[in-house]
Design an enzyme around this catalytic site. Structure first.
Site, PDB file in Angstrom:
ATOM      1  N   ARG A  49       0.773  -0.444  -0.372  1.00 22.78           N
ATOM      2  CA  ARG A  49       0.059  -0.223  -0.118  1.00 22.78           C
ATOM      3  C   ARG A  49       0.890   1.652  -0.383  1.00 22.78           C
ATOM      4  O   ARG A  49       1.628   2.490   1.390  1.00 22.78           O
ATOM      5  CB  ARG A  49      -1.154  -0.007   1.261  1.00 22.78           C
ATOM      6  CG  ARG A  49      -2.006  -0.864   1.869  1.00 22.78           C
ATOM      7  CD  ARG A  49      -2.741  -1.105   2.157  1.00 22.78           C
ATOM      8  NE  ARG A  49      -3.081  -1.946   2.776  1.00 22.78           N
ATOM      9  CZ  ARG A  49      -4.200  -2.592   4.098  1.00 22.78           C
ATOM     10  NH1 ARG A  49      -3.933  -1.984   5.099  1.00 22.78           N
ATOM     11  NH2 ARG A  49      -5.205  -3.710   3.502  1.00 22.78           N
ATOM     12  N   ASP A  51       2.151   5.110  -0.548  1.00 23.11           N
ATOM     13  CA  ASP A  51       1.156   5.684   0.452  1.00 23.11           C
ATOM     14  C   ASP A  51       0.788   6.805   0.127  1.00 23.11           C
ATOM     15  O   ASP A  51       1.706   6.839  -1.917  1.00 23.11           O
ATOM     16  CB  ASP A  51       2.112   6.842   1.433  1.00 23.11           C
ATOM     17  CG  ASP A  51       2.201   5.438   2.750  1.00 23.11           C
ATOM     18  OD1 ASP A  51       1.057   5.311   3.038  1.00 23.11           O
ATOM     19  OD2 ASP A  51       3.420   6.446   3.224  1.00 23.11           O
ATOM     20  N   TYR A 109      12.715  -0.200  -2.187  1.00 21.63           N
ATOM     21  CA  TYR A 109      12.780   1.239  -2.912  1.00 21.63           C
ATOM     22  C   TYR A 109      13.731   1.501  -2.771  1.00 21.63           C
ATOM     23  O   TYR A 109      14.601   1.580  -2.324  1.00 21.63           O
ATOM     24  CB  TYR A 109      11.829   1.607  -1.526  1.00 21.63           C
ATOM     25  CG  TYR A 109      10.353   1.214  -0.969  1.00 21.63           C
ATOM     26  CD1 TYR A 109       9.619   2.119  -1.442  1.00 21.63           C
ATOM     27  CD2 TYR A 109       9.578   0.571  -0.251  1.00 21.63           C
ATOM     28  CE1 TYR A 109       7.721   1.687  -1.600  1.00 21.63           C
ATOM     29  CE2 TYR A 109       8.024   0.063  -0.168  1.00 21.63           C
ATOM     30  CZ  TYR A 109       7.630   1.014  -1.370  1.00 21.63           C
ATOM     31  OH  TYR A 109       5.811   0.410  -0.858  1.00 21.63           O
ATOM     32  N   ARG A 195      10.369   6.431   4.198  1.00 22.90           N
ATOM     33  CA  ARG A 195      10.443   8.108   5.174  1.00 22.90           C
ATOM     34  C   ARG A 195      10.957   8.663   6.286  1.00 22.90           C
ATOM     35  O   ARG A 195      11.410   9.715   6.176  1.00 22.90           O
ATOM     36  CB  ARG A 195       8.975   8.621   4.368  1.00 22.90           C
ATOM     37  CG  ARG A 195       8.859   8.661   2.487  1.00 22.90           C
ATOM     38  CD  ARG A 195       8.118   9.305   2.698  1.00 22.90           C
ATOM     39  NE  ARG A 195       6.703   9.098   2.966  1.00 22.90           N
ATOM     40  CZ  ARG A 195       5.740   9.589   3.615  1.00 22.90           C
ATOM     41  NH1 ARG A 195       5.616  10.771   2.734  1.00 22.90           N
ATOM     42  NH2 ARG A 195       4.178   9.100   3.557  1.00 22.90           N
TER      43      ARG A 195
END
Length: 242
Positions: A49, A51, A109, A195
């Site tokens: 999921r 963001d 990522y 993040r």
């Protein structure tokens, strides 16, 4: 029959992957296109999921459909129906026990930063206006592999059942004199985790946190002690492995 859809998208105008009551999502657009094309209600399940504002060079989703589809033809037609900021890369038939989320063994990522004003990077990279010690940041990044509980980097009041993750690699890579990206690979990620990790590593790179204090942040498992959550526009889901 179960099918895997591999796609990529620019997340700028979406409220994330998951369907939201107050904004458009990637999942909604994909489901709408598939339902129209196959003339039946289709529900897709994603590998994760992302963001709001986060991009994906590779996202995988699965759906079930009774018919034996011509995967190449359906992928071609589906790609013409989804918005311009989405691209369907492939469609394939998989075994019924394959699951886009739970069968995935890892996700990777990248977070992009640049250290001088550059109008051609600002949309997909975070501009940082202070010097950074990337060597120290890489030392700190490698420490992530020593831990499994990353509660310090999980969004507050998240509904996750566990904050345990296995990080396989984490490193800053230099692209040019003013461009870098942070790459991290793990079996799973918590909400907002990448993040928050980047924000904490930047605190280390600015010498606001020592390595010892950085370890204390991880071991303390408190989101309040970690660094700020960095802007979403510079984060990309690069790969999902099965």
């Amino acid at each position: 029959m179960r099918y895997f859809v591999t796609l990529q998208y620019d997340g700028t105008r979406y409220h994330g992957w998951q369907i939201q009551p107050n904004g458009n999502s990637v999942q909604h657009e994909l489901q709408k296109a598939l339902s129209t094309l196959l003339r039946t209600d289709i529900t897709v399940v994603g590998a994760g999921r992302t963001d709001a504002g986060v991009h994906a060079r590779m996202m995988v989703a699965h759906f079930d459909h009774a018919a034996d589809l011509d995967c190449q033809q359906v992928a071609y037609r589906l790609n013409r129906m989804v918005p311009l900021d989405m691209s369907v890369l492939s469609l394939e038939h998989v075994s019924d026990d394959m699951h886009a989320r739970f069968s995935a063994t890892s996700r990777r990522y990248r977070y992009f930063v640049h250290t001088r004003k550059d109008p051609f990077l600002s949309a997909y990279s975070c501009c940082l206006h202070y010097p950074l010690d990337f060597s120290l940041m890489n030392e700190a990044a490698s420490i992530l592999l020593e831990y499994e509980d990353f509660g310090a980097f999980c969004k507050s009041h998240s509904d996750v059942k566990t904050t345990l993750c296995k990080v396989y690699s984490a490193q800053w890579h230099k692209v040019s004199d003013h461009q870098w990206y942070f790459e991290i690979k793990a079996n799973r990620f918590l909400r907002n985790m990448v993040r928050a990790v980047v924000g904490t590593l930047i605190d280390v790179g600015r010498h606001r946190l020592s390595i010892s204090q950085y370890r204390d942040v991880i071991e303390g498992k408190s989101r309040c002690a970690a660094g700020e959550s960095m802007p979403a526009n510079a984060l990309f889901l690069e790969e999902v492995e099965y």
